[in-house]
Write a protein that holds these residues in place. Structure first.
Motif, PDB file in Angstrom:
ATOM      1  N   TYR B 267      -4.173   5.188  -2.881  1.00 50.45           N
ATOM      2  CA  TYR B 267      -2.708   4.456  -3.187  1.00 50.45           C
ATOM      3  C   TYR B 267      -2.358   4.278  -1.751  1.00 50.45           C
ATOM      4  N   ASN B 269      -3.789   3.084   0.883  1.00 50.35           N
ATOM      5  CA  ASN B 269      -4.152   1.649   1.266  1.00 50.35           C
ATOM      6  C   ASN B 269      -3.227   0.224   0.447  1.00 50.35           C
ATOM      7  N   PHE B 271      -0.129   0.384  -1.521  1.00 50.21           N
ATOM      8  CA  PHE B 271       0.668   0.460  -1.533  1.00 50.21           C
ATOM      9  C   PHE B 271       1.471   0.610   0.042  1.00 50.21           C
ATOM     10  N   PRO B 272       1.777   1.614   0.957  1.00 43.82           N
ATOM     11  CA  PRO B 272       1.930   1.799   2.345  1.00 43.82           C
ATOM     12  C   PRO B 272       1.321   0.559   2.875  1.00 43.82           C
ATOM     13  N   PHE B 273       0.140   0.905   2.997  1.00 43.59           N
ATOM     14  CA  PHE B 273      -0.512  -0.388   4.059  1.00 43.59           C
ATOM     15  C   PHE B 273      -0.627  -1.728   3.521  1.00 43.59           C
ATOM     16  N   GLN B 274      -0.437  -2.530   2.391  1.00 42.87           N
ATOM     17  CA  GLN B 274      -0.561  -3.699   1.946  1.00 42.87           C
ATOM     18  C   GLN B 274      -2.080  -4.003   2.174  1.00 42.87           C
ATOM     19  N   ARG B 275      -3.333  -2.778   1.231  1.00 44.36           N
ATOM     20  CA  ARG B 275      -4.296  -3.624   1.780  1.00 44.36           C
ATOM     21  C   ARG B 275      -4.703  -3.436   0.220  1.00 44.36           C
TER      22      ARG B 275
END
Lengths: 484, 309
Positions: B267, B269, B271-275
């Motif tokens: 999760y 990666n 959403f918060p990390f945009q990967r």
């Protein structure tokens, strides 16, 4: 049941479960829910006279599907994360904007987990016209193509850099473009418990100026012991533990070097900072501290460690006054600039600045309306209404006397002045910051538990460097291509 | 094919169509898209860029990924057997014909209808190191044991009950304990299974002079085995997807990522990390792991599973 049938059934269960796994994020999204949608709802309320005539209890018919009043104005949809008094303040500003003109009507929808939802709505081509997002993530939003650059609109309508406190304006600017406008800003200061100062034979009017003095004072204010357990701690870096990723700032560290493109998590300044945070767990005893922390109540409660008198000094933001007012009586406190290292007097008046922002997502239908509203929030009138309501300071350079007079926080001027200080420090403007910050938080924990400071920070640097290299490459490429 | 058969086939297809459409649009398509994205660099709003197997190669070297994978395996290894024993035992007890049976069943089912977020908040209170109910209880029990049996008294006067949230060693056990609280769903399935055990088998066992324990071991459990197998498979899937509660209780997998589970890193990666490409690759690896584990579970347990009558 035949063997193959069973296998087929199992395979189907797996396919479903596996796809749930793949879309785990989607599942988690359902967690956040839309709270309190604000719509103009036509209410049928029985008039006072009727009520008296009926002589019965008040009767308000409830409609299952309230009708939304059709507006003759151009509607501006606005998603915002705030609830409570902060949400009320923004609704008041939206109402003031709606009343100030007759072309646009802003409709606020309160949305939780807002960055993800705005991202997905934008990807789906149905973003809101305005969204209230988080200042420290502007780089990420801009790199992702989530938000529109506002430079042309800013220039057209004569908004100037000099209208804003520099540390806040700087947060808006990534790779030479402005991607957002402020909604409300915040800065931090050391909050002290004056009574505890007197009890320890110290003068509350003469709070610690340097970090060395802070350590000294903290020791004097502490009661209890490592063996017997603590009754009070003067100060610990882990309370409230919100800026564990950037203690280095206090010692003059940077998280990366824009000139060389290097991650500097293990720079000497950072190593010094985290050696300092580790000194608390070494000197006071990690186990003794965690045992003591176990008795702390949740932040937003009268059992908050600072409000409850368990910790005498905490690093906190301009919002802390709200909690002091809500949960305590006759609490004697003061806010003072956070101390600086004795050998670095140029780092005096440091503060962490942060800001909530308004953006126009790409593909927004009503860009003109969105901008008209954002512009209204940027006016002194709109901004002061908002910041007064949210009990923060204004990000603008012009502040009316009325604002200061009306403001409930006795230290609001200090927070404002700190934000203007050259040592006002915003989170680093890199898109990988959410991940980098997670790494630093993990590093803080490990260091707190006794790991080697240099080793841990070097591991963070090693992990984040390739990520930063890739980001800087993409940003350079975008600049060269003349986008956006 | 005659007219009638064709009509039947058509209406059969039409009846299945809503499901087929729903499945294709909301499952099959995203599933296939995620397979494609797993070979790309994709941040949701930018067009995906094909990178071949780079995401998979990078995952193989990603410390946090490997840590989250290990954490998840360790958690499953603790939670699955314990959950199985706990829920079967409870189901057997709740199957006893006593007064207030329905009431007891309800009481044990209630925890599983509490929303996970509220559950997490509740357990945050219960697990508080100093004043949480669990540690207070542990302290009192230890004191009582010390008073009654001086031999067992804690040799270390500074002994403390587990520091569930700050000690990396105790974060996973805390979640396992919480998991046991929510076995209501499994219990209901076991109870249903227990009603299907043929009475004549018990009567035959009685005639042979079997003890209650022998009846449980030789009649009830074998007859319950298909249900146990089902719950085991669902348990494997469920423990590999553990997400909501640790995500709330252990932000960032704190302490020291001891509670960073696979889905949480996925999760983060996505959403918060945009990967999203990287996260998609993680999703597929998870799918393959769960698939293999389920196959192993089915193979190993097949010989032990008896289908009744």
């Amino acid at each position: 049941m035949s063997g193959s049938g069973k296998l087929g059934g199992a395979a189907l269960v797996l396919l479903l479960a596996g796809s749930m796994a793949v879309m785990e994020g989607g599942g988690a999204l359902a967690l956040g829910r839309v709270v309190n949608p604000v719509m103009q709802v036509e209410k049928t309320v029985v008039g006072e006279a009727d009520k008296e005539a009926q002589g019965g209890p008040e009767f308000v018919p409830v409609t299952l599907f309230p009708t939304i009043k059709p507006s003759t104005r151009s509607v501006v949809t606005y998603w915002e994360k705030w609830t409570g008094f902060e949400g009320d303040a923004m609704r008041a500003v939206a109402e003031a904007f709606n009343a100030s003109q007759d072309k646009y009507e802003v409709r606020i929808l309160t949305v939780s987990n807002i960055p993800t939802k705005v991202t997905l709505a934008t990807a789906g081509g149905i973003p809101p016209d305005v969204a209230g997002l988080f200042g420290p993530n502007i780089t990420q939003y801009s790199m992702q193509n989530l938000v529109m650059p506002l430079d042309e609109l800013i220039k057209r309508d004569g908004i100037k850099e000099s209208d804003y406190v520099p540390s806040y304006w700087d947060m808006l600017n990534v790779d030479g473009k402005i991607w957002a406008m402020p909604s409300t800003p915040a800065s931090t200061a050391l909050h002290i418990n004056k009574k505890h100062f007197r009890e320890a034979g110290l003068d509350p009017e003469n709070p610690p100026k340097t970090i060395e003095e802070l350590d000294e004072v903290a020791k004097k204010m502490t009661s209890g012991s490592r063996q017997e357990g603590y009754k009070r701690l003067g100060f610990i870096p882990a309370e409230p533990g919100w800026w564990r990723d950037r203690f280095g700032y206090l010692f003059g560290a940077k998280m990366w070097d824009p000139a060389t493109g290097k991650v500097t998590a293990d720079s000497p300044e950072n190593v010094r900072a985290y050696t300092w945070t580790q000194s608390y767990s070494t000197n006071y005893g990690r186990q003794a501290i965690t045992d003591f922390q176990g008795g702390f109540g949740s932040f937003s409660s009268p059992q908050n460690a600072y409000l409850d008198g368990k910790v005498s000094m905490v690093l906190q933001g301009v919002w802390m006054h709200n909690f002091i007012r809500q949960f305590t009586k006759d609490f004697e406190w003061a806010a003072v600039p956070f101390p600086y290292p004795a050998d670095q007097p140029q780092l005096a008046n440091q503060t962490y600045v942060d800001m909530d922002i308004l953006v126009i997502p790409r593909g927004a239908k009503n860009v003109e309306g969105a901008w008209a509203f954002i512009k209204y929030v940027q006016s002194q009138e709109g901004m002061e209404l908002l910041c007064l309501g949210q009990r923060k300071h204004s990000p603008l350079t012009n502040v009316s006397q009325e604002f200061w007079d009306k403001h409930e926080n006795p230290y609001v001027r200090l927070f404002y002045d700190l934000a203007k200080s050259p040592n006002a420090m915003a989170p680093p403007k890199i898109g990988i910051w959410p991940e980098y910050s997670g790494e630093m938080n993990n590093a803080f924990d490990r260091i707190n538990n006794g790991a080697d400071v240099k080793e841990v920070l070097a591991a963070v640097t090693k992990r984040m460097q390739p990520r930063l290299d890739k980001e800087l490459f993409l940003r350079r490429k975008r600049l060269e291509a003349g986008q956006p | 094919m005659n007219e009638m058969k064709r009509k039947e086939a058509l209406s059969g297809f039409l009846f299945a169509l809503p499901w087929v459409i729903g499945f294709s649009v909301f499952l099959l398509w995203p599933l296939m898209a995620s397979l494609y994205y797993s070979f790309t660099d994709f941040s949701v709003l930018q067009p995906p860029v094909w990178v071949g197997v780079q995401n998979y190669v990078e995952l193989a070297q990603d410390e946090v990924f490997l840590k989250s994978l290990t954490n998840t395996f360790v958690f499953a290894a603790m939670a699955l057997p314990l959950g199985l024993v706990f829920s079967i035992s409870l189901a057997l007890l709740l199957n006893a014909k006593i007064k207030g049976q329905a009431l007891y069943r309800t009481i044990f089912f209630i925890p599983s209808i509490v929303p996970p977020v509220s559950l997490a908040m509740l357990w945050l209170f219960l697990f508080r190191p100093e004043i949480g109910l669990i540690n207070v209880a542990i302290n009192q029990v230890m004191d009582a044991i010390g008073a009654l049996f001086p031999l067992f008294r804690q040799p270390n006067p500074n002994w403390n009950p587990p520091d569930w949230f700050n000690d990396p060693a105790w974060a996973k056990p805390a979640l396992v304990v919480m998991g046991l609280w929510g076995v209501g769903n499994a219990i209901v399935i076991y109870l249903a299974g227990l009603q299907n055990v043929p009475q004549p088998l018990y009567e035959a066992a009685d005639l042979d002079g079997a003890t209650p324990w022998q009846k449980t071991w030789n009649v009830t459990l074998p007859m319950l085995s298909p249900v146990i197998q089902f719950n085991l498979v669902m348990g494997v899937i469920g423990s590999f997807q553990v997400f909501t509660i640790p995500y709330i209780m252990f932000p960032g997998g704190r302490p020291e990522r001891a509670a960073m589970f696979y889905s949480m890193y996925l999760y983060d990666n996505a959403f918060p990390f945009q990967r999203m490409g990287y996260a998609s690759a993680m999703g597929w690896i998870m799918f393959i792991i769960i698939f293999i584990l389920t196959m192993i579970t089915l193979r190993l347990s097949d010989k032990k599973v008896h289908y009744g009558s």
